[in-house]
Motif scaffolding. Sequence first.
Motif, PDB file in Angstrom:
ATOM      1  N   MET A   3      40.095   7.882 -36.575  1.00  0.00           N
ATOM      2  CA  MET A   3      39.627   9.160 -37.074  1.00  0.00           C
ATOM      3  C   MET A   3      38.104   9.219 -36.973  1.00  0.00           C
ATOM      4  N   GLY A   4      37.604  10.408 -36.763  1.00  0.00           N
ATOM      5  CA  GLY A   4      36.163  10.575 -36.681  1.00  0.00           C
ATOM      6  C   GLY A   4      35.621  10.395 -35.277  1.00  0.00           C
ATOM      7  N   ALA A   5      34.405  10.915 -35.069  1.00  0.00           N
ATOM      8  CA  ALA A   5      33.806  10.879 -33.729  1.00  0.00           C
ATOM      9  C   ALA A   5      32.849   9.712 -33.549  1.00  0.00           C
ATOM     10  N   PHE A   6      32.534   9.007 -34.625  1.00  0.00           N
ATOM     11  CA  PHE A   6      31.503   7.970 -34.543  1.00  0.00           C
ATOM     12  C   PHE A   6      32.150   6.593 -34.644  1.00  0.00           C
ATOM     13  N   GLN A   7      32.527   6.043 -33.510  1.00  0.00           N
ATOM     14  CA  GLN A   7      33.277   4.791 -33.505  1.00  0.00           C
ATOM     15  C   GLN A   7      32.463   3.634 -32.916  1.00  0.00           C
ATOM     16  N   LYS A   8      32.269   3.606 -31.614  1.00  0.00           N
ATOM     17  CA  LYS A   8      31.534   2.504 -30.991  1.00  0.00           C
ATOM     18  C   LYS A   8      30.200   3.022 -30.452  1.00  0.00           C
ATOM     19  N   PRO A   9      29.063   2.537 -30.992  1.00  0.00           N
ATOM     20  CA  PRO A   9      27.747   2.981 -30.502  1.00  0.00           C
ATOM     21  C   PRO A   9      27.614   2.750 -29.002  1.00  0.00           C
ATOM     22  N   TYR A  10      27.041   3.746 -28.318  1.00  0.00           N
ATOM     23  CA  TYR A  10      26.922   3.664 -26.853  1.00  0.00           C
ATOM     24  C   TYR A  10      25.462   3.555 -26.438  1.00  0.00           C
ATOM     25  N   ILE A  11      25.169   2.593 -25.573  1.00  0.00           N
ATOM     26  CA  ILE A  11      23.861   2.470 -24.944  1.00  0.00           C
ATOM     27  C   ILE A  11      24.103   2.443 -23.433  1.00  0.00           C
ATOM     28  N   PRO A  12      23.531   3.373 -22.685  1.00  0.00           N
ATOM     29  CA  PRO A  12      23.779   3.443 -21.239  1.00  0.00           C
ATOM     30  C   PRO A  12      23.324   2.167 -20.533  1.00  0.00           C
ATOM     31  N   PRO A  13      23.985   1.815 -19.440  1.00  0.00           N
ATOM     32  CA  PRO A  13      23.678   0.565 -18.725  1.00  0.00           C
ATOM     33  C   PRO A  13      22.425   0.679 -17.861  1.00  0.00           C
ATOM     34  N   VAL A  14      21.276   0.889 -18.483  1.00  0.00           N
ATOM     35  CA  VAL A  14      20.025   1.030 -17.730  1.00  0.00           C
ATOM     36  C   VAL A  14      19.039  -0.094 -18.042  1.00  0.00           C
ATOM     37  N   ILE A  15      19.425  -1.003 -18.939  1.00  0.00           N
ATOM     38  CA  ILE A  15      18.534  -2.104 -19.305  1.00  0.00           C
ATOM     39  C   ILE A  15      18.762  -3.272 -18.348  1.00  0.00           C
ATOM     40  N   LYS A  16      17.708  -3.716 -17.696  1.00  0.00           N
ATOM     41  CA  LYS A  16      17.799  -4.858 -16.785  1.00  0.00           C
ATOM     42  C   LYS A  16      17.773  -6.131 -17.624  1.00  0.00           C
ATOM     43  N   SER A  17      18.934  -6.767 -17.747  1.00  0.00           N
ATOM     44  CA  SER A  17      19.072  -7.910 -18.644  1.00  0.00           C
ATOM     45  C   SER A  17      18.159  -9.069 -18.266  1.00  0.00           C
ATOM     46  N   GLU A  18      17.875  -9.226 -16.977  1.00  0.00           N
ATOM     47  CA  GLU A  18      17.032 -10.342 -16.569  1.00  0.00           C
ATOM     48  C   GLU A  18      15.567 -10.150 -16.941  1.00  0.00           C
ATOM     49  N   ASN A  19      15.227  -8.903 -17.364  1.00  0.00           N
ATOM     50  CA  ASN A  19      13.842  -8.611 -17.726  1.00  0.00           C
ATOM     51  C   ASN A  19      13.679  -8.213 -19.191  1.00  0.00           C
ATOM     52  N   ILE A  20      14.642  -8.606 -20.005  1.00  0.00           N
ATOM     53  CA  ILE A  20      14.555  -8.241 -21.419  1.00  0.00           C
ATOM     54  C   ILE A  20      13.312  -8.878 -22.043  1.00  0.00           C
ATOM     55  N   ASN A  21      12.510  -8.062 -22.697  1.00  0.00           N
ATOM     56  CA  ASN A  21      11.266  -8.508 -23.316  1.00  0.00           C
ATOM     57  C   ASN A  21      11.464  -8.529 -24.826  1.00  0.00           C
ATOM     58  N   THR A  22      11.288  -9.698 -25.438  1.00  0.00           N
ATOM     59  CA  THR A  22      11.528  -9.816 -26.866  1.00  0.00           C
ATOM     60  C   THR A  22      10.527  -9.007 -27.688  1.00  0.00           C
ATOM     61  N   LEU A  23       9.447  -8.522 -27.032  1.00  0.00           N
ATOM     62  CA  LEU A  23       8.467  -7.714 -27.746  1.00  0.00           C
ATOM     63  C   LEU A  23       8.944  -6.279 -27.917  1.00  0.00           C
ATOM     64  N   VAL A  24      10.016  -5.932 -27.193  1.00  0.00           N
ATOM     65  CA  VAL A  24      10.579  -4.586 -27.296  1.00  0.00           C
ATOM     66  C   VAL A  24      11.864  -4.657 -28.112  1.00  0.00           C
ATOM     67  N   SER A  25      11.948  -3.862 -29.155  1.00  0.00           N
ATOM     68  CA  SER A  25      13.139  -3.838 -29.996  1.00  0.00           C
ATOM     69  C   SER A  25      14.037  -2.678 -29.585  1.00  0.00           C
ATOM     70  N   HIS A  26      15.323  -2.961 -29.407  1.00  0.00           N
ATOM     71  CA  HIS A  26      16.301  -1.940 -29.068  1.00  0.00           C
ATOM     72  C   HIS A  26      17.201  -1.699 -30.284  1.00  0.00           C
ATOM     73  N   VAL A  27      17.240  -0.465 -30.757  1.00  0.00           N
ATOM     74  CA  VAL A  27      18.042  -0.135 -31.936  1.00  0.00           C
ATOM     75  C   VAL A  27      18.840   1.130 -31.653  1.00  0.00           C
ATOM     76  N   HIS A  28      20.140   1.099 -31.925  1.00  0.00           N
ATOM     77  CA  HIS A  28      20.932   2.324 -31.825  1.00  0.00           C
ATOM     78  C   HIS A  28      20.653   3.176 -33.054  1.00  0.00           C
ATOM     79  N   SER A  29      20.686   4.476 -32.882  1.00  0.00           N
ATOM     80  CA  SER A  29      20.348   5.398 -33.981  1.00  0.00           C
ATOM     81  C   SER A  29      21.224   5.183 -35.215  1.00  0.00           C
ATOM     82  N   SER A  30      22.442   4.700 -35.025  1.00  0.00           N
ATOM     83  CA  SER A  30      23.340   4.478 -36.160  1.00  0.00           C
ATOM     84  C   SER A  30      22.856   3.345 -37.055  1.00  0.00           C
TER      85      SER A  30
END
Length: 232
Positions: free
Chosen positions: A1-28
């Motif tokens: 029930m409800g529309a808010f189930q699994k938070p979605y983040i589009p696949p645009v982040i290059k995992s090999e270049n993840i910078n720990t100085l940048v924080s990624h947070v879903h709005s939920s």
Amino acid sequence: MGAFQKPYIPPVIKSENINTLVSHVHSSLYTEPKELNKGTTLIVGGGNSGSQIAVELSKDREVVLAISHKLKFLPLEIFRKSIFHWLEKLQLLYAGTDTIRGRIFQKRNDPIFGKELKQAIKSKDVKVRPRVTEVAGKKVTFSDGSSLEVNQIIWATGFVPAYEMIHIDGAIDKKGKPIHNRGISPIDGLYYIGLPWQHSRGSALVCGVGRDAMFLTDIILNYRNLDSKTSI
């Protein structure tokens, strides 16, 4: 029930270049500004959650809002009454998927309620960029080819269905969504409530779920009565 189930983040982040100085947070998971990295903050998504967070954060930092469609604004009040009062009175929240109005509403993006973001954009407290195409460390690239370095990214990119708990052949389609007609599954005895656009825009909202519940209650009671007569 409800529309808010699994938070979605589009696949645009290059995992090999993840910078720990940048924080990624879903709005939920967003709570308050002090929990975020300081410095330039990018908010991805043009819905009401993203717009409200952008306005709040613009008070103490540089904020950029990345959107993939033109923003449309509606006032929160009309003639001193909530806009939802008028939407309900005009039955716009309950236009079914089998009506012309309902089909039109399904194709449109949700409007932004309130004028705060519009004013923040006009005063340049919030800057607008097009859709994000790639994130590599602190560098974010947009669909127009421009780029920007940020310290914080908030993904106000919505949710996707999560019905993995249903292990019944024929109940779920290839996209992972329930197969149903107004909440009635083709599987005998299986029903749904609170699905987004189960029958109308209000189906996943507190103000509208009751209508679907009443409809299903009649269906289920009639089914049980018919089943009991058949067994006799």
